[in-house]
Motif scaffolding. Sequence first.
Motif, short mmCIF file in Angstrom:
data_model
loop_
_atom_site.label_atom_id
_atom_site.label_comp_id
_atom_site.label_asym_id
_atom_site.label_seq_id
_atom_site.Cartn_x
_atom_site.Cartn_y
_atom_site.Cartn_z
N LEU A 36 11.85 -3.30 6.19
CA LEU A 36 10.69 -4.19 6.15
C LEU A 36 9.47 -3.47 5.58
O LEU A 36 8.71 -4.06 4.79
CB LEU A 36 10.37 -4.71 7.56
N ALA A 37 9.28 -2.21 5.95
CA ALA A 37 8.13 -1.45 5.44
C ALA A 37 8.17 -1.36 3.91
O ALA A 37 7.16 -1.59 3.23
CB ALA A 37 8.12 -0.05 6.06
N PHE A 38 9.34 -1.05 3.36
CA PHE A 38 9.43 -0.93 1.90
C PHE A 38 9.36 -2.29 1.22
O PHE A 38 8.86 -2.40 0.09
CB PHE A 38 10.72 -0.20 1.51
N ALA A 39 9.83 -3.33 1.91
CA ALA A 39 9.69 -4.67 1.35
C ALA A 39 8.22 -5.05 1.23
O ALA A 39 7.79 -5.62 0.22
CB ALA A 39 10.43 -5.68 2.23
N VAL A 40 7.44 -4.73 2.25
CA VAL A 40 6.01 -5.02 2.22
C VAL A 40 5.32 -4.23 1.11
O VAL A 40 4.52 -4.77 0.34
CB VAL A 40 5.37 -4.69 3.59
N LEU A 41 5.64 -2.94 1.02
CA LEU A 41 4.98 -2.08 0.04
C LEU A 41 5.33 -2.46 -1.39
O LEU A 41 4.55 -2.19 -2.32
CB LEU A 41 5.35 -0.62 0.31
N ARG A 42 6.48 -3.10 -1.61
CA ARG A 42 6.81 -3.55 -2.97
C ARG A 42 6.03 -4.81 -3.34
O ARG A 42 5.89 -5.12 -4.52
CB ARG A 42 8.32 -3.81 -3.06
#
Length: 428
Positions: A36-42
């Motif tokens: 989820l963290a990397f999804a948000v940052l993308r």
Amino acid sequence: MSLREHASPLRVANFRYFFLGEVVNTAGSSMSGIALAFAVLRIDDSPTALGLVVAAATVPMVAFMLIGGALADRLPRALVLRGCNLVQGVVQAIVATLVLTGVAEIWHLVALSFVTGTVFAVSYPAFHGMVPVLLSPEERKSGFLLIGQSDALLRIAGPVLSGILVATVGPGWALAVDAATYVVAAAFLSLVRLPFGERPERQTSVIGDFVVGWSFARQLGWVIPASCCALVFNALRSGSIGVLGPTIADDTIGSQGWGLAVSGQAIGLFVATLVLVKITIHRPMRVIMIGFAVMAAPMLLLGTWVNTYALVVAFFVAGAASSVLGLAWNLTVQEKVPEQMLSRIMAIDGFFSFVAMPIGQVLVGPLSAQFGIRGVELGAFAISILVMLVGLSIPAVNNLRLVGPAAKASPGEDAPAIGEPDRASDAT
């Protein structure tokens, strides 16, 4: 206790299905945070966006935890957990679909995280009220340790697997795997067959059940003081280790060294569960208060001598202390709290624990600017020692004893009846 005795809870069909559901659920959850963290940052490469999504889950989790405990005590807990897993599976599937199709926006993830946090506020106390219902008193310690071992192993392997999926096929697929685990967990929980427990003391509303639960916690005498100590310690830990730890590491041992150090905690947690099989805990609250101080070991090193291998040892010790602390609390609650109150007492503990984390995360920045990062670390360590001393000075906490299944007193002697005054607490 032999290995065969340690595994004996798995011979109980209801516990076996519950345990398998928990293993599958934890496997997915251990992957979802990174994904989820990397999804948000993308979508939006900013700490603010990630903070909004995380806070969207934390706020309802804290706000609704106490009511969630009353609801979990009011309804069949296995049914509550099945429903929560199905809702979580649907929500995570929507998140995964939005990310995979490239149409996800931050407000989508904020709204869905709010639903996730709300559901967790109900599932957390329901889960922690299950083991005493599924197992006999003689088997409960082994049941808690089995769950602790599986959680420790999965939280070592889960983030690694999630990182691989994110790097190769993207965060959306890791989120899709998590969604599937919720559905599989619900399927296992559907196999748990328990009679619907009558609740003659049930109030006319969930709020009424909560009020009765809070009154009972006060009568016990040790729940509120221990939870307040946990509030302070979790605030210290979330800020000094969760926020300042990576900041200090970035200027010293680097992200790789920090990752290695933190992994020592999961290893310590797992190793401790193997040792605890042969250890009997008699004074659980003493163990818990001392555990708070021992878990502060990384704070001391972060404020004095930042060395990768020394931090690995400190986190290993902290993880072992966390395992002992968790077992002591679970054994205390299952022995001293009647079945119909379990989820409400666990919800009170969860509320105090979770509400403290954002407090520590918010305050640590201004405090660091005023006193310096190393000064805040040493201050947090000192206050952790103070928390232990204050907790041990409270008679209802320090004098609490576990009698064990064989010597267990009757419910009327073990804890005050609901609605009756606690004479022992009055005496102290």
